[in-house]
Design a protein around this motif. Sequence first.
Motif, PDB file in Angstrom:
ATOM      1  N   UNK A 113      28.082  26.508  83.974  1.00  0.00           N
ATOM      2  CA  UNK A 113      27.827  25.178  83.429  1.00  0.00           C
ATOM      3  C   UNK A 113      27.113  24.295  84.453  1.00  0.00           C
ATOM      4  N   UNK A 114      27.610  24.280  85.694  1.00  0.00           N
ATOM      5  CA  UNK A 114      27.015  23.411  86.709  1.00  0.00           C
ATOM      6  C   UNK A 114      25.552  23.779  86.986  1.00  0.00           C
ATOM      7  N   UNK A 115      25.154  24.987  86.620  1.00  0.00           N
ATOM      8  CA  UNK A 115      23.767  25.413  86.810  1.00  0.00           C
ATOM      9  C   UNK A 115      22.924  25.152  85.564  1.00  0.00           C
ATOM     10  N   UNK A 116      23.503  25.413  84.371  1.00  0.00           N
ATOM     11  CA  UNK A 116      22.715  25.357  83.136  1.00  0.00           C
ATOM     12  C   UNK A 116      23.065  24.177  82.224  1.00  0.00           C
ATOM     13  N   UNK A 117      24.169  23.483  82.527  1.00  0.00           N
ATOM     14  CA  UNK A 117      24.583  22.273  81.817  1.00  0.00           C
ATOM     15  C   UNK A 117      24.866  22.504  80.327  1.00  0.00           C
ATOM     16  N   UNK A 118      24.556  21.531  79.449  1.00  0.00           N
ATOM     17  CA  UNK A 118      25.054  21.502  78.070  1.00  0.00           C
ATOM     18  C   UNK A 118      24.768  22.756  77.252  1.00  0.00           C
ATOM     19  N   UNK A 119      23.579  23.379  77.332  1.00  0.00           N
ATOM     20  CA  UNK A 119      23.371  24.593  76.529  1.00  0.00           C
ATOM     21  C   UNK A 119      24.406  25.681  76.801  1.00  0.00           C
ATOM     22  N   UNK A 120      24.876  25.742  78.036  1.00  0.00           N
ATOM     23  CA  UNK A 120      25.919  26.715  78.382  1.00  0.00           C
ATOM     24  C   UNK A 120      27.207  26.405  77.632  1.00  0.00           C
ATOM     25  N   UNK A 121      27.605  25.136  77.580  1.00  0.00           N
ATOM     26  CA  UNK A 121      28.844  24.758  76.890  1.00  0.00           C
ATOM     27  C   UNK A 121      28.768  25.034  75.396  1.00  0.00           C
ATOM     28  N   UNK A 122      27.617  24.780  74.817  1.00  0.00           N
ATOM     29  CA  UNK A 122      27.454  25.034  73.385  1.00  0.00           C
ATOM     30  C   UNK A 122      27.650  26.516  73.068  1.00  0.00           C
ATOM     31  N   UNK A 123      27.083  27.384  73.929  1.00  0.00           N
ATOM     32  CA  UNK A 123      27.239  28.820  73.719  1.00  0.00           C
ATOM     33  C   UNK A 123      28.692  29.251  73.887  1.00  0.00           C
ATOM     34  N   UNK A 124      29.365  28.699  74.891  1.00  0.00           N
ATOM     35  CA  UNK A 124      30.767  29.040  75.140  1.00  0.00           C
ATOM     36  C   UNK A 124      31.647  28.611  73.965  1.00  0.00           C
ATOM     37  N   UNK A 125      31.437  27.405  73.457  1.00  0.00           N
ATOM     38  CA  UNK A 125      32.249  26.911  72.337  1.00  0.00           C
ATOM     39  C   UNK A 125      32.067  27.786  71.097  1.00  0.00           C
ATOM     40  N   UNK A 126      30.850  28.244  70.856  1.00  0.00           N
ATOM     41  CA  UNK A 126      30.610  29.140  69.727  1.00  0.00           C
ATOM     42  C   UNK A 126      31.320  30.477  69.905  1.00  0.00           C
ATOM     43  N   UNK A 127      31.384  30.969  71.147  1.00  0.00           N
ATOM     44  CA  UNK A 127      32.105  32.218  71.396  1.00  0.00           C
ATOM     45  C   UNK A 127      33.601  32.038  71.177  1.00  0.00           C
ATOM     46  N   UNK A 128      34.152  30.926  71.669  1.00  0.00           N
ATOM     47  CA  UNK A 128      35.587  30.675  71.497  1.00  0.00           C
ATOM     48  C   UNK A 128      35.933  30.533  70.020  1.00  0.00           C
ATOM     49  N   UNK A 129      35.002  30.008  69.237  1.00  0.00           N
ATOM     50  CA  UNK A 129      35.229  29.846  67.802  1.00  0.00           C
ATOM     51  C   UNK A 129      35.300  31.190  67.080  1.00  0.00           C
ATOM     52  N   UNK A 130      34.962  32.285  67.764  1.00  0.00           N
ATOM     53  CA  UNK A 130      35.075  33.617  67.182  1.00  0.00           C
ATOM     54  C   UNK A 130      36.349  34.342  67.621  1.00  0.00           C
ATOM     55  N   UNK A 131      37.101  33.751  68.544  1.00  0.00           N
ATOM     56  CA  UNK A 131      38.335  34.386  69.016  1.00  0.00           C
ATOM     57  C   UNK A 131      39.380  34.409  67.902  1.00  0.00           C
ATOM     58  N   UNK A 132      40.238  35.447  67.931  1.00  0.00           N
ATOM     59  CA  UNK A 132      41.404  35.453  67.045  1.00  0.00           C
ATOM     60  C   UNK A 132      42.381  34.377  67.509  1.00  0.00           C
ATOM     61  N   UNK A 133      43.190  33.895  66.589  1.00  0.00           N
ATOM     62  CA  UNK A 133      44.169  32.859  66.910  1.00  0.00           C
ATOM     63  C   UNK A 133      45.241  33.403  67.858  1.00  0.00           C
ATOM     64  N   UNK A 134      45.838  32.522  68.671  1.00  0.00           N
ATOM     65  CA  UNK A 134      46.886  32.946  69.614  1.00  0.00           C
ATOM     66  C   UNK A 134      48.219  33.184  68.925  1.00  0.00           C
ATOM     67  N   UNK A 135      48.365  34.346  68.303  1.00  0.00           N
ATOM     68  CA  UNK A 135      49.585  34.687  67.579  1.00  0.00           C
ATOM     69  C   UNK A 135      50.566  35.377  68.536  1.00  0.00           C
ATOM     70  N   UNK A 136      51.794  34.875  68.675  1.00  0.00           N
ATOM     71  CA  UNK A 136      52.767  35.497  69.572  1.00  0.00           C
ATOM     72  C   UNK A 136      52.965  36.975  69.270  1.00  0.00           C
ATOM     73  N   UNK A 137      52.929  37.789  70.323  1.00  0.00           N
ATOM     74  CA  UNK A 137      53.150  39.221  70.189  1.00  0.00           C
ATOM     75  C   UNK A 137      51.884  40.052  70.160  1.00  0.00           C
TER      76      UNK A 137
END
Length: 472
Positions: free
Chosen positions: A127-151
């Motif tokens: 992020x400190x190198x590429x700034x906002x475009x990096x955060x946008x890509x990261x947020x889109x990746x996190x939006x594809x994660x499965x939910x944190x289900x216990x177990x």
Amino acid sequence: MGSLDSSESRLVESENTESSLPWARFSSWLECVCVVTFDLGQARGCLGDTQFSFRLHQSVGRRGSWFVEENAYSRDAPLTSPQRALAHFYGYVYFRQVEDASSLVLVSRLPYAHLFQSLLQIIAPEYFEKLEPCLEAVCNEIDQWQSPVPGLTLNLPVMGVVMQVRIPSKNDKPGGSPVKQAQKEDLLPAPMMLSTIHELDLLKCFQSFLIHLQILWELMLIGEAMVILAPSPTVSSETVLALASSIAPLQYCCDYSPNVILGVTNPFFIKTFQSWPHIIHLGELKMSGDLPVKVKKLAKLKTLDTKSGIYTAHKMFLQKEKSLIKRILKGIQRKRPSEVQSAILRRHLLELTQSFIIPLNTTWSARYPEFMGTLEYAGPRLTSVQKGDWVGLRKFFRSPNFDGWYQCLHLEVVCDADLLGWTKGKSEVELVDLVLKLRGKLISKTHQYLPVKEGALENLEGYLQTIINSVP
């Protein structure tokens, strides 16, 4: 077809809920990502990159989009780990002290300090190198994660790295290793496996005051106000979190923001908080095994030239567990892995707390004096080898920790009661009053992240709906 286990069924339930909500998967992990810019004059004392965490209150009446999923999460989460919070946010910070010093902050309701700090180590330098475009890509990746289900063991890809984590479950043995789950896919690149998502290195957190850990466990149990002055935000925040976890499986129900337990780094705070009853001043560890902190009288507390120490007038109720201290010190000398050392400390604290609360769970009476009388012959001394004045710890009953434990117990009793039988013949006003009071208990429980036994809340919610439907 084979039946789904509880973790898989929770995942299906969660994914069905998420399918129609935008950014729902992202919101199940993070509330938001923030970039905070500091003036260098305010960022004193930090050199280079620094990571730490904090907690803050949310606005009154504000609820996250996943509020309806909270009970499903809580009923499978372990009692020995921090619970997902409704009334607070956790902030995880990666601070870089350069010109126009700035921080990347992940804000979440999940108390997964190790996971989110590991995530920051991956994304912050980019992020400190590429700034906002990096955060946008990261947020889109996190939006594809499965939910944190216990177990469940999950593979969480981000920026070319796959983090493999296991969400803690109530089926995990307290103080033991989590149950392994076989992976059904081969991942390239090989995943970065995190052994825990929330547990801290207790040896590192407690090493400077290890021989006095008993004092601090007592202070945390009875909910005493405390200031922790540390040489860095990292040490400060990790010490606060470690102390808050030291009374598991009891939930620490005091606040570890300004009014009860406060971690600071600026020595000028000593003047502001010198009237507080307990102040811990931590210095830098000079070498492995160094134990610099001593217990000192509050009268010796000075403003700016205060030396490291635990400044308190508290007299220990229980005797020190010398065998534990010798075992840990020997482990330091033999360079025993910190994971093993931390597990030993965690197990000791867990057994200590369980010895205290087992009599509460088995002999609690609504009549306080009768209950206190039973402690003389049926108290913790039956389940613990720890010697000392266990009855002296009755200050616990005046603390928020007791309020939280008792509210949880009372809510379970209400859930098991024959509420439908009680409603027969009652007026509409009485029924509405009952519904409002029980709704208040549910909201109070959720905001204080107090776990109750499986199925109890569902039963109560079913009762409420039946009562509501019965009102003309």
